[in-house]
Design a protein around this motif. Structure first.
Motif, short mmCIF file in Angstrom:
data_model
loop_
_atom_site.label_atom_id
_atom_site.label_comp_id
_atom_site.label_asym_id
_atom_site.label_seq_id
_atom_site.Cartn_x
_atom_site.Cartn_y
_atom_site.Cartn_z
N ALA A 43 10.75 62.97 38.44
CA ALA A 43 11.83 62.33 38.98
C ALA A 43 12.74 62.20 37.72
CB ALA A 43 11.24 60.69 39.07
N ARG A 44 12.01 62.14 36.57
CA ARG A 44 12.92 62.26 35.25
C ARG A 44 13.63 63.54 35.18
NH1 ARG A 44 12.11 58.09 32.04
NH2 ARG A 44 9.82 57.03 32.43
N VAL A 45 13.01 64.64 35.69
CA VAL A 45 13.91 65.89 35.66
C VAL A 45 14.93 65.94 36.62
CG1 VAL A 45 13.60 68.25 36.39
CG2 VAL A 45 11.52 67.41 35.15
N GLY A 46 14.74 64.94 37.56
CA GLY A 46 15.85 64.89 38.52
C GLY A 46 17.01 64.26 37.75
N HIS A 47 16.96 63.21 36.96
CA HIS A 47 17.85 62.54 36.26
C HIS A 47 18.67 63.74 35.41
CE1 HIS A 47 17.95 58.52 37.46
NE2 HIS A 47 16.78 58.51 37.03
N ALA A 48 17.85 64.56 34.90
CA ALA A 48 18.62 65.77 33.86
C ALA A 48 19.24 66.81 34.63
CB ALA A 48 17.20 66.21 33.18
N VAL A 49 18.60 66.82 35.89
CA VAL A 49 19.43 67.87 36.96
C VAL A 49 20.98 67.32 37.31
CG1 VAL A 49 19.28 68.71 39.24
CG2 VAL A 49 17.37 68.92 38.02
N ASN A 50 20.71 66.10 37.55
CA ASN A 50 21.98 65.49 37.80
C ASN A 50 23.09 65.52 36.60
OD1 ASN A 50 23.91 63.81 39.32
ND2 ASN A 50 23.21 61.78 38.36
N GLY A 51 22.60 65.57 35.40
CA GLY A 51 23.29 65.62 34.31
C GLY A 51 23.96 67.22 34.01
N VAL A 52 23.03 67.89 34.36
CA VAL A 52 23.52 69.32 34.17
C VAL A 52 24.57 69.87 35.28
CG1 VAL A 52 22.85 71.79 34.44
CG2 VAL A 52 21.47 70.21 33.10
N LEU A 53 24.23 69.02 36.36
CA LEU A 53 25.21 69.23 37.59
C LEU A 53 26.56 68.77 37.18
CD1 LEU A 53 25.11 70.53 40.29
CD2 LEU A 53 24.62 68.42 41.48
N HIS A 54 26.81 67.70 36.78
CA HIS A 54 27.99 67.05 36.12
C HIS A 54 28.78 67.79 35.10
CE1 HIS A 54 26.76 63.56 38.79
NE2 HIS A 54 28.10 63.21 38.56
N LEU A 55 28.17 68.32 34.15
CA LEU A 55 28.59 69.08 33.00
C LEU A 55 29.08 70.47 33.65
CD1 LEU A 55 25.76 68.86 30.28
CD2 LEU A 55 27.80 67.75 30.54
N VAL A 56 28.46 70.91 34.43
CA VAL A 56 28.86 72.36 35.17
C VAL A 56 30.22 71.75 35.86
CG1 VAL A 56 28.57 74.40 36.80
CG2 VAL A 56 26.74 73.38 35.42
N ILE A 57 30.18 70.84 36.69
CA ILE A 57 31.58 70.46 37.25
C ILE A 57 32.58 70.35 36.59
CG2 ILE A 57 32.42 68.72 39.04
CD1 ILE A 57 29.98 68.32 40.35
N ALA A 58 32.13 69.51 35.34
CA ALA A 58 33.45 69.05 34.21
C ALA A 58 34.16 70.41 33.77
CB ALA A 58 32.71 68.42 33.27
N GLY A 59 32.91 71.28 33.37
CA GLY A 59 33.45 72.80 33.20
C GLY A 59 34.36 73.46 33.87
N ILE A 60 34.09 73.62 35.25
CA ILE A 60 34.75 74.32 36.21
C ILE A 60 36.31 73.38 36.26
CG2 ILE A 60 35.27 74.35 38.57
CD1 ILE A 60 32.15 74.97 38.67
N ALA A 61 36.20 71.97 36.15
CA ALA A 61 37.43 70.99 36.16
C ALA A 61 38.46 71.38 34.86
CB ALA A 61 37.18 69.59 36.13
N LEU A 62 37.76 71.79 33.92
CA LEU A 62 38.50 72.13 32.48
C LEU A 62 39.33 73.53 32.72
CD1 LEU A 62 35.92 70.98 29.70
CD2 LEU A 62 38.55 70.09 30.23
N GLN A 63 38.26 74.29 33.23
CA GLN A 63 39.11 75.79 33.64
C GLN A 63 40.26 75.68 34.65
OE1 GLN A 63 36.24 78.56 34.76
NE2 GLN A 63 34.77 77.74 33.31
N LEU A 64 40.05 74.55 35.57
CA LEU A 64 40.94 74.44 36.64
C LEU A 64 42.30 73.95 36.01
CD1 LEU A 64 41.86 74.05 39.55
CD2 LEU A 64 40.87 71.82 39.69
N ALA A 65 42.06 72.78 35.02
CA ALA A 65 43.28 72.33 34.15
C ALA A 65 44.10 73.14 33.65
CB ALA A 65 42.80 71.07 33.26
N TRP A 66 43.64 74.08 33.11
CA TRP A 66 44.24 75.28 32.32
C TRP A 66 44.32 76.71 32.93
CZ3 TRP A 66 47.23 72.57 29.24
CH2 TRP A 66 46.68 71.32 28.97
#
Length: 288
Positions: A43-66
């Motif tokens: 379950a702790r791995v699940g929280h980490a997974v959620n974090g990584v998923l948000h980091l990737v989404i944020a990375g795509i958003a930054l690329q989208l911004a520019w």
């Protein structure tokens, strides 16, 4: 009263007692399973997974911004597709499957056998909703891991859902209700971050950097969710399903606004902060 009249009542009472005992045994079994060290670790791995998923989404958003995102979607599906295309991406996706499933089942177990002091109806409802969300993430990761996932357009999926709701009796009100619920969830995230109520989810202080990430990240995610909810309300008001937007559509709308790239960058940085907090939460989360 005759003896024969007492017998059905005694039999009924014994049946009720047996049913209650069976329910109690089932609840105890769920509680024991959810508190097993292996389940807690996954379950702790699940929280980490959620974090990584948000980091990737944020990375795509930054690329989208520019202007560098190409055809990638700045949402869960787009993030999983991006991971699938990376070296060792398949292995990481299977980690997502296992961790997301474990955390989703843990939250559902909280509905059946809540932790001491967490048995309120509202808390059980939150746990149930979180369980469904994490199992959905795990299912999406499974599809990408097995090669059957499609990044697709979240905008098309959201508008299709909205059209389906619109066709129902009082469809406009249903769409508006969905939007208001999403806005309310967004507002909850904002106040949870501003008041640092996320600290209640942790066993101990995670460090200044993690607290700072949560304080910034929760309001940022709340703002994004509220924006998605507003699009649903607008769709209901105008009776136009095309106005509804998912996460990707909402972020693209931000980019199209005045100073859009800067606003979208600020949102992406906030989502990064939320992802960092989720990774810290993997270690300090209250899961027992």
């Amino acid at each position: 009263m005759s003896t024969s009249e007492h017998r059905p009542r005694r039999a009924s009472s014994r049946a009720a007692d047996a049913a209650d005992e069976a329910v109690d045994d089932a609840v105890d079994a769920v509680d024991d399973a959810s508190s097993h060290p292996v389940v807690i670790a996954l379950a702790r791995v699940g929280h980490a997974v959620n974090g990584v998923l948000h980091l990737v989404i944020a990375g795509i958003a930054l690329q989208l911004a520019w202007g560098a995102a190409g055809g990638e979607q700045a949402d869960q599906s787009g993030a999983l597709a991006a991971l699938a295309g990376q070296p060792l991406g398949a292995l990481l996706l299977w980690v997502f499957v296992v961790g997301g499933t474990a955390l989703g089942l843990w939250y559902l177990a909280e509905v059946v056998a809540p932790s001491p002091g967490d048995g309120g109806a509202s808390e059980r409802a939150k746990s149930g909703a979180k369980g469904v969300v994490y199992l959905a993430i795990a299912w999406s990761a499974f599809r990408f891991a097995t090669g059957s996932g499609q990044s697709g357009s979240s905008e098309d999926q959201t508008q299709s859902l909205t059209q389906t709701l619109m066709r129902q009796p009082a469809g406009q009100w249903l769409v508006a209700a969905v939007g208001l619920v999403v806005v309310a969830v967004g507002a909850y995230y904002v106040q949870k971050g501003v008041r640092q109520r996320f600290m209640k989810d942790l066993t101990r202080h995670p460090g200044v950097w993690a607290v700072t990430a949560g304080t910034i990240g929760y309001p940022a995610k709340g703002a994004v969710l509220a924006l998605v909810g507003i699009f649903f309300v607008v769709a209901a008001w105008q009776h136009d399903a095309d106005e509804a937007q998912g996460l990707d559509g909402a972020l693209k709308a931000v980019k199209g606004a005045e100073y859009g790239p800067y606003l979208l960058t600020a949102m992406a940085l906030g989502i990064i902060a939320f992802g960092i907090y989720c990774i810290a939460r993997a270690r300090y989360a209250r899961l027992d």
